[in-house]
Each structure stands twice: as C-alpha cells, then as structure tokens.
Design a protein around this motif. Structure first.
Motif, PDB file in Angstrom:
ATOM      1  N   ILE A 206      -0.039 -29.006  24.005  1.00  0.00           N
ATOM      2  CA  ILE A 206       1.226 -30.344  23.652  1.00  0.00           C
ATOM      3  C   ILE A 206       0.178 -31.468  24.657  1.00  0.00           C
ATOM      4  CG2 ILE A 206       3.013 -30.598  26.100  1.00  0.00           C
ATOM      5  CD1 ILE A 206       3.696 -28.024  26.442  1.00  0.00           C
ATOM      6  N   ALA A 207       0.908 -31.931  23.921  1.00  0.00           N
ATOM      7  CA  ALA A 207       0.584 -33.797  23.743  1.00  0.00           C
ATOM      8  C   ALA A 207       2.327 -34.794  24.251  1.00  0.00           C
ATOM      9  CB  ALA A 207      -0.169 -34.156  22.295  1.00  0.00           C
ATOM     10  N   ASP A 208       1.765 -35.875  24.737  1.00  0.00           N
ATOM     11  CA  ASP A 208       2.545 -36.359  25.535  1.00  0.00           C
ATOM     12  C   ASP A 208       2.175 -38.265  24.897  1.00  0.00           C
ATOM     13  OD1 ASP A 208       4.447 -34.856  26.775  1.00  0.00           O
ATOM     14  OD2 ASP A 208       3.514 -34.723  28.440  1.00  0.00           O
ATOM     15  N   THR A 210       2.438 -41.886  24.382  1.00  0.00           N
ATOM     16  CA  THR A 210       3.063 -42.650  24.633  1.00  0.00           C
ATOM     17  C   THR A 210       3.081 -44.408  23.495  1.00  0.00           C
ATOM     18  OG1 THR A 210       3.195 -42.701  27.152  1.00  0.00           O
ATOM     19  CG2 THR A 210       3.925 -44.927  26.480  1.00  0.00           C
ATOM     20  N   THR A 262       9.035 -32.221  20.120  1.00  0.00           N
ATOM     21  CA  THR A 262      10.124 -31.535  20.824  1.00  0.00           C
ATOM     22  C   THR A 262      11.251 -32.644  21.643  1.00  0.00           C
ATOM     23  OG1 THR A 262       8.423 -31.538  22.192  1.00  0.00           O
ATOM     24  CG2 THR A 262       8.459 -30.193  20.648  1.00  0.00           C
ATOM     25  N   THR A 263      10.571 -34.110  21.643  1.00  0.00           N
ATOM     26  CA  THR A 263      11.027 -34.728  22.238  1.00  0.00           C
ATOM     27  C   THR A 263      11.209 -36.311  21.552  1.00  0.00           C
ATOM     28  OG1 THR A 263       9.545 -35.333  24.047  1.00  0.00           O
ATOM     29  CG2 THR A 263      11.330 -33.586  24.479  1.00  0.00           C
ATOM     30  N   THR A 277       8.374 -42.898  23.509  1.00  0.00           N
ATOM     31  CA  THR A 277       7.194 -41.342  24.067  1.00  0.00           C
ATOM     32  C   THR A 277       8.251 -40.369  22.859  1.00  0.00           C
ATOM     33  OG1 THR A 277       8.596 -41.126  25.678  1.00  0.00           O
ATOM     34  CG2 THR A 277       7.375 -42.225  26.568  1.00  0.00           C
ATOM     35  N   SER A 279       7.039 -36.094  22.653  1.00  0.00           N
ATOM     36  CA  SER A 279       6.134 -35.212  22.782  1.00  0.00           C
ATOM     37  C   SER A 279       5.821 -34.073  21.978  1.00  0.00           C
ATOM     38  CB  SER A 279       7.045 -34.551  24.211  1.00  0.00           C
ATOM     39  OG  SER A 279       6.302 -35.393  24.939  1.00  0.00           O
ATOM     40  N   TYR A 316      -2.324 -34.965  27.919  1.00  0.00           N
ATOM     41  CA  TYR A 316      -2.614 -33.215  27.267  1.00  0.00           C
ATOM     42  C   TYR A 316      -2.076 -32.551  28.734  1.00  0.00           C
ATOM     43  CZ  TYR A 316      -4.714 -34.486  23.258  1.00  0.00           C
ATOM     44  OH  TYR A 316      -4.721 -35.238  21.765  1.00  0.00           O
TER      45      TYR A 316
END
Length: 419
Positions: A206-208, A210, A262-263, A277, A279, A316
C-alpha cells in the motif's frame, strides 16, 4: 486416502462435538487486539483434546499466541497447522441484523445449514477443523508416527489502531528460526479456501502519496501551485503504469499484477488546492520484487509532475514480512504433500481439493520465503463473505474439512496403527 481410512474416519466423526467447538470459538469476541479471549477458549479445548506442551506466550502486552503439539511415536514427518485468532470489527453488524436470529455477531446461530458470525470463516472454521481432526483420529484409534503441531497467532487482521502488522506470526517464526521450536516439514495455514488448496498467493504493498503545492486566491491562480492538477497527472500516469504491469505476465494461479487507486482527497477552499492525498494498493505476482516494484512506482509518480515546486511524499504503511508490504509466494506444485492433501479433501467432499491461487495476502510467506518451509492455505469457508455482515460457513463443508484434515494428518505423518 484409502476407502478404508475414509470410512473409518466417517464412522468415528462426532458431528455435534465438532460443530459445538466452532460455535464456541465464534462466541469469543476476538477482534484484533482482543486475541486473549480466543486464546483462553483454545487453551481449554486443546487441553481437553490431548494436546501436549501447550504454551501461551505474549507477542505484545495482553496479546497472546498459543501453541501445542501431539507427539507421534517416532519416524514420521512433522506437520504444523497455523491460523490467526483475531477477526475484523463488528461495527454495524447488530444494526444490519436487528430483530433477526443473526443479530449477535458472536451468537453463532445455524441458519439453513450454515453457521453465522464474525470469524466463522476467517478463520475459526479452519482452526477448529484442525483441532477436531485430531479428536477424530483419536476416536478412530489411529496413532501417528510424526508430530502434529498447532500454532494460533494474533495480529493478522488490519483495521485496528496500532495493530495488523503480523506481530503474532513474527514472534512464532522467530522461535523456529532460533531453534527454540522444531521446524515443521509442511505447514497448513487455515485461511478459508472452500477446501481448495492454495500453493501460491499474491503479494502487495500500500502506498500513501501526499502531493503539496501552494495555495492562492482563485482570482490569481498563477500565484499558486495546483496540487489537485498535479494529482490528476499522477493518477493518469499510475493507471497507465497499471496497464503496463498487467501486460507483462500472467501467473497460472493468481493472474496478473496491477495497481488500484483506492482513495483521493484534496481541495476544500475557494482557492488553488495546496494539498492532495491519494492511496493505492499494488498486487504483485510470485517472483516479483517488492523493492523493484516500489522503485518503479516512485519513478512513475515523480515523472508525472512537471512543476519542480510541487512536493511529493510517499509512505508505505502496511509492512508485513517486508518493510514495504507482503511478499508473494508459491511452492513446487510437485511437492508430494499437495497430492496427499488434494486427495484427502476430494474424498471428504466431492468437487473440492483443487489447486488454486490465493487472491488475498496472508502469512504463509513467513514460512515459505522467510524459513524455506513449504506452506499452503486450505480450510472451510468462503473468503467472499468474510469481513462482511454475511460471514458464515457451511456445516457440511466444515465437517468435510475435519475429515479431510484427519485423513491428511494420518497419511502425511504416518500411521502406527493401520488396522
């Protein structure tokens, strides 16, 4: 398994005992962080079923793993059944089923031949079918040459604050790696597969992301740096990257890799958006490097932003057996244990026991990739209804799992008594 062994097991099966074992397990609230409730229940059940050397050890304060074994007479192989004791949350369950017999998520009612409740499939049916299988072997008078071990660990599920990093299994495999616990020859992780056998699974990270620009009054947008516009460029590049990933290869059991955004969050003022941001989750195939995949991702993101004053941060948050995420696994499809397990399952329930790939990530990579020990997923339950208000397991499928596991244990570990 031979028809004689199969018939012997069927004749000895105590259906009521096996079903009540599972209903009692569902009755324990063990949402991630509250694993002690399930461990306490399992401790009593394991003692009552003649499991030896039972240990309860904390992987975090107040959060235990539990393990034990049944020693064989000698000369056989060592088999490990492992599963996680924690479940996802039950928020909204009571409201969804208000006034229905299924209203209590821990009530374990039987409705139309299925046992309902949180954790029914994920994965208390798997844990209980392995324990009931040992009881079935005892009732059938079958003594084993090899050892059967059981390890039930916490912290597998994500979603609760400060949890969901596989702390329980990490603690267990560390004891194997150090030599404190004996290495099993084969591992069955009891994730729900509808009694298919999964020797391969996906990997993931998973990658967030910004993206930060500079806000400015809407009337003079040239004074700002539009983070939302930059995020649009990034998402377009990521979708193209996903198409490229999918076109590279197709694994025969787990399909193609891809990424899914996903977001997305950004804006909120009547001004140039300063911050956005998003994800995503990336699916990896066996053999793919998490590090290489993450490096590709970062190159794609940074290459999509033309304005050097737009800043990008990438995190991550879901490290598992790798700092960035969870690795994909597969074992040799010619491993003899696979055929034994397939045959045992197929005889216990028509049409089951096929070889498939896991469309989810769970903890077998700690064994396969970390310790070099072959592992598969196999258990009753349907992953498609897990984590939902529809979670349930078929009674007949569950009982078939008990018989299948008993037959597999007998054949893999070896039988002292073949009468």
């Amino acid at each position: 398994m031979s028809p004689d062994l199969h018939n012997r097991l069927l004749a000895a099966l105590d259906r009521d005992d096996a079903v009540e074992l599972l209903r009692g397990a569902i009755g324990r609230n063990s949402v991630t962080g509250n694993e002690a409730s399930m461990a306490d229940y399992l401790h009593g059940q394991m003692q009552g079923r003649g499991i030896e050397d039972i240990e309860v050890t904390a992987f975090a304060p107040g959060r235990p793993n539990i393990r034990g074994k049944r020693s064989g007479t000698g000369g056989g192989k060592r088999l490990l059944f492992i599963g996680h004791t924690d479940t996802v949350h039950v928020e909204g369950w009571e409201q969804h089923w208000a006034g229905d017999i299924r209203e209590n998520p821990f009530g374990a009612p039987i409705v139309d031949g299925e046992i309902w409740g949180r954790g029914a499939g994920d994965l208390k049916a798997g844990i209980c079918s392995s324990l009931a299988a040992l009881t079935l072997l005892d009732r059938a008078g079958i003594r084993l040459k090899g050892d059967v071990e059981f390890a039930f660990v916490g912290d597998e599920e994500s979603g609760e604050p400060g949890s969901g990093v596989s702390a329980g299994v990490k603690a267990h495999v560390a004891r194997i790696a150090s030599g404190e616990l004996m290495r099993p020859d084969f591992v069955v992780y009891t994730e729900p597969t509808q009694l298919a056998v999964y020797p391969a699974q996906i990997g993931f990270f998973i990658a967030d992301i910004t993206i930060t620009g500079k806000s400015a009054y809407f009337g003079v947008p040239e004074l700002g740096r539009d983070a939302l516009k930059a995020s649009h460029a990034v998402m377009s590049a990521l979708w193209a990257h996903s198409d490229e990933i999918s076109a590279r290869a197709e694994h025969p059991l787990v399909g193609r890799g891809f990424l899914l955004i996903t977001t997305l969050n950004g804006g909120g003022f009547i001004a140039v958006p300063e911050r956005c941001t998003l994800s995503l989750i990336r699916k990896l195939l066996p053999g793919e490097s998490l590090d290489a995949a993450a490096a590709e991702l970062e190159s794609t993101i940074r290459g999509a932003i033309a304005d050097p004053e737009i800043q990008v941060e990438i995190a991550y948050p879901a490290g598992r057996d790798h700092a960035l995420g969870g690795t994909a696994t597969e074992i040799d499809l010619t491993h003899p244990a696979l055929a034994l397990l397939q045959e045992s399952v197929g005889q216990a329930m028509d049409g089951r026991g096929g070889i498939e790939g896991a469309p989810f990530w769970s903890e077998s990579p700690f064994f396969v990739n970390g310790l070099g020990i072959p592992a598969v997923y196999c258990a009753p339950g349907d992953i498609r209804n897990c984590h939902t208000f529809e979670e349930r397991v078929s009674v007949e499928e569950y009982l078939a799992g008990v018989v299948a596991f008993a037959g597999f244990i007998a054949r893999f570990c070896g039988m002292e008594d073949n009468n």
